[in-house]
Design a protein around this motif. Structure first.
Motif, PDB file in Angstrom:
ATOM      1  N   PHE A 192      -2.344   9.897 -17.757  1.00 30.29           N
ATOM      2  CA  PHE A 192      -1.115   9.115 -17.606  1.00 30.29           C
ATOM      3  C   PHE A 192      -0.644   9.075 -16.155  1.00 30.29           C
ATOM      4  N   PHE A 193      -0.542  10.252 -15.513  1.00 37.51           N
ATOM      5  CA  PHE A 193       0.036  10.304 -14.174  1.00 37.51           C
ATOM      6  C   PHE A 193      -0.921   9.893 -13.062  1.00 37.51           C
ATOM      7  N   PHE A 194      -2.229  10.098 -13.243  1.00 36.77           N
ATOM      8  CA  PHE A 194      -3.183   9.784 -12.179  1.00 36.77           C
ATOM      9  C   PHE A 194      -3.909   8.464 -12.376  1.00 36.77           C
ATOM     10  N   ILE A 195      -3.824   7.863 -13.572  1.00 36.90           N
ATOM     11  CA  ILE A 195      -4.542   6.616 -13.805  1.00 36.90           C
ATOM     12  C   ILE A 195      -3.607   5.513 -14.284  1.00 36.90           C
ATOM     13  N   VAL A 196      -2.888   5.764 -15.377  1.00 34.46           N
ATOM     14  CA  VAL A 196      -2.067   4.713 -15.974  1.00 34.46           C
ATOM     15  C   VAL A 196      -0.935   4.301 -15.041  1.00 34.46           C
ATOM     16  N   LYS A 197      -0.140   5.258 -14.574  1.00 33.14           N
ATOM     17  CA  LYS A 197       0.992   4.924 -13.708  1.00 33.14           C
ATOM     18  C   LYS A 197       0.551   4.256 -12.396  1.00 33.14           C
ATOM     19  N   PRO A 198      -0.443   4.790 -11.677  1.00 36.29           N
ATOM     20  CA  PRO A 198      -0.871   4.097 -10.457  1.00 36.29           C
ATOM     21  C   PRO A 198      -1.428   2.691 -10.733  1.00 36.29           C
ATOM     22  N   MET A 199      -2.173   2.525 -11.834  1.00 32.68           N
ATOM     23  CA  MET A 199      -2.705   1.189 -12.145  1.00 32.68           C
ATOM     24  C   MET A 199      -1.581   0.223 -12.497  1.00 32.68           C
ATOM     25  N   ASP A 200      -0.551   0.695 -13.206  1.00 29.37           N
ATOM     26  CA  ASP A 200       0.603  -0.154 -13.501  1.00 29.37           C
ATOM     27  C   ASP A 200       1.290  -0.589 -12.207  1.00 29.37           C
ATOM     28  N   ALA A 201       1.428   0.339 -11.265  1.00 26.97           N
ATOM     29  CA  ALA A 201       2.072   0.011  -9.991  1.00 26.97           C
ATOM     30  C   ALA A 201       1.239  -0.993  -9.200  1.00 26.97           C
ATOM     31  N   ILE A 202      -0.074  -0.808  -9.193  1.00 23.47           N
ATOM     32  CA  ILE A 202      -0.948  -1.745  -8.480  1.00 23.47           C
ATOM     33  C   ILE A 202      -0.878  -3.131  -9.114  1.00 23.47           C
ATOM     34  N   MET A 203      -0.931  -3.170 -10.433  1.00 21.19           N
ATOM     35  CA  MET A 203      -0.886  -4.466 -11.128  1.00 21.19           C
ATOM     36  C   MET A 203       0.466  -5.152 -10.935  1.00 21.19           C
ATOM     37  N   ALA A 204       1.544  -4.381 -10.873  1.00 18.76           N
ATOM     38  CA  ALA A 204       2.869  -4.971 -10.647  1.00 18.76           C
ATOM     39  C   ALA A 204       2.954  -5.592  -9.260  1.00 18.76           C
ATOM     40  N   ARG A 205       2.341  -4.957  -8.263  1.00 16.72           N
ATOM     41  CA  ARG A 205       2.340  -5.519  -6.907  1.00 16.72           C
ATOM     42  C   ARG A 205       1.493  -6.763  -6.811  1.00 16.72           C
ATOM     43  N   ARG A 206       0.395  -6.802  -7.558  1.00 15.55           N
ATOM     44  CA  ARG A 206      -0.524  -7.936  -7.483  1.00 15.55           C
ATOM     45  C   ARG A 206      -0.056  -9.126  -8.307  1.00 15.55           C
ATOM     46  N   ARG A 207       0.833  -8.885  -9.262  1.00 17.29           N
ATOM     47  CA  ARG A 207       1.302  -9.942 -10.148  1.00 17.29           C
ATOM     48  C   ARG A 207       2.146 -10.941  -9.353  1.00 17.29           C
ATOM     49  N   THR A 208       1.859 -12.196  -9.524  1.00 20.58           N
ATOM     50  CA  THR A 208       2.634 -13.241  -8.860  1.00 20.58           C
ATOM     51  C   THR A 208       3.826 -13.590  -9.735  1.00 20.58           C
ATOM     52  N   PRO A 209       4.857 -14.190  -9.153  1.00 20.44           N
ATOM     53  CA  PRO A 209       6.028 -14.558  -9.967  1.00 20.44           C
ATOM     54  C   PRO A 209       5.679 -15.510 -11.113  1.00 20.44           C
ATOM     55  N   ALA A 210       4.665 -16.343 -10.942  1.00 24.80           N
ATOM     56  CA  ALA A 210       4.280 -17.265 -12.009  1.00 24.80           C
ATOM     57  C   ALA A 210       3.697 -16.518 -13.195  1.00 24.80           C
ATOM     58  N   GLU A 211       3.107 -15.364 -12.961  1.00 24.64           N
ATOM     59  CA  GLU A 211       2.506 -14.588 -14.041  1.00 24.64           C
ATOM     60  C   GLU A 211       3.533 -13.810 -14.845  1.00 24.64           C
ATOM     61  N   GLU A 212       4.716 -13.599 -14.273  1.00 23.30           N
ATOM     62  CA  GLU A 212       5.732 -12.861 -14.998  1.00 23.30           C
ATOM     63  C   GLU A 212       6.144 -13.658 -16.222  1.00 23.30           C
TER      64      GLU A 212
END
Length: 124
Positions: free
Chosen positions: A84-104
Motif C-alpha cells: 500500500f505505502f510503497f506501490i499503491v500510494k506512489p502510483m496513485d500520486a503519479i497517475m493523478a499528476r499525469r491525468r489531464t483535466p479532460a480525463e477527470e
C-alpha cells in the motif's frame, strides 16, 4: 490439430497471462524481500523478536503452533502495508499528476447540462 494447439498457445491472451504470472512471481519475491529484510527487523526492534514460531501449547499430545500463525499474520500485515505505502500510494500520486483535466470524471448532472447546451446550440 497441432496447428490449432499452436494457435491456442500463441493467442495473445495466453502469452499476456504467462507474462503477468512471471512478473507477479518476481514482484512477490521483491515484496517478500522488502518485508523480511527491512520491515520485520523493525518489528523485531519494537516487539523484541522477529518471529514467534517457538510459541506452542499441547493438548492430548497434539501440538498447536499458534506462534507460527502469529508470525504469518504479522508478515501478511507487513506485506499489505508495504504494497500500500510503497506501490499503491506512489502510483496513485503519479497517475493523478499525469491525468489531464479532460480525463477527470464529470458528474452525471454536469454531463446532462452539457448535452442540453449542445442540443440547444445545434437548434439555434
Amino acid at each position: 490439430m497441432l496447428k490449432e494447439f499452436r494457435d491456442f498457445l500463441l493467442r495473445g491472451n495466453i502469452v499476456e497471462l504467462a507474462i503477468a504470472f512471471v512478473m507477479g512471481v518476481a514482484f512477490a519475491a521483491v515484496v517478500n524481500s522488502l518485508v523480511n529484510n527491512l520491515v520485520m527487523p523493525i518489528i523485531a526492534m519494537i516487539i523484541g523478536k522477529p518471529n514467534f514460531n517457538d510459541l506452542t501449547f499441547t493438548i492430548n499430545d497434539a501440538v498447536f503452533r499458534y506462534g507460527a500463525f502469529i508470525t504469518d499474520v504479522i508478515a501478511f500485515i507487513a506485506i499489505a502495508a508495504a504494497v500500500f505505502f510503497f506501490i499503491v500510494k506512489p502510483m496513485d500520486a503519479i497517475m493523478a499528476r499525469r491525468r489531464t483535466p479532460a480525463e477527470e470524471e464529470i458528474s452525471d448532472e454536469e454531463r446532462r447540462h452539457q448535452e442540453l447546451l449542445a442540443a440547444l446550440r445545434a437548434r439555434a
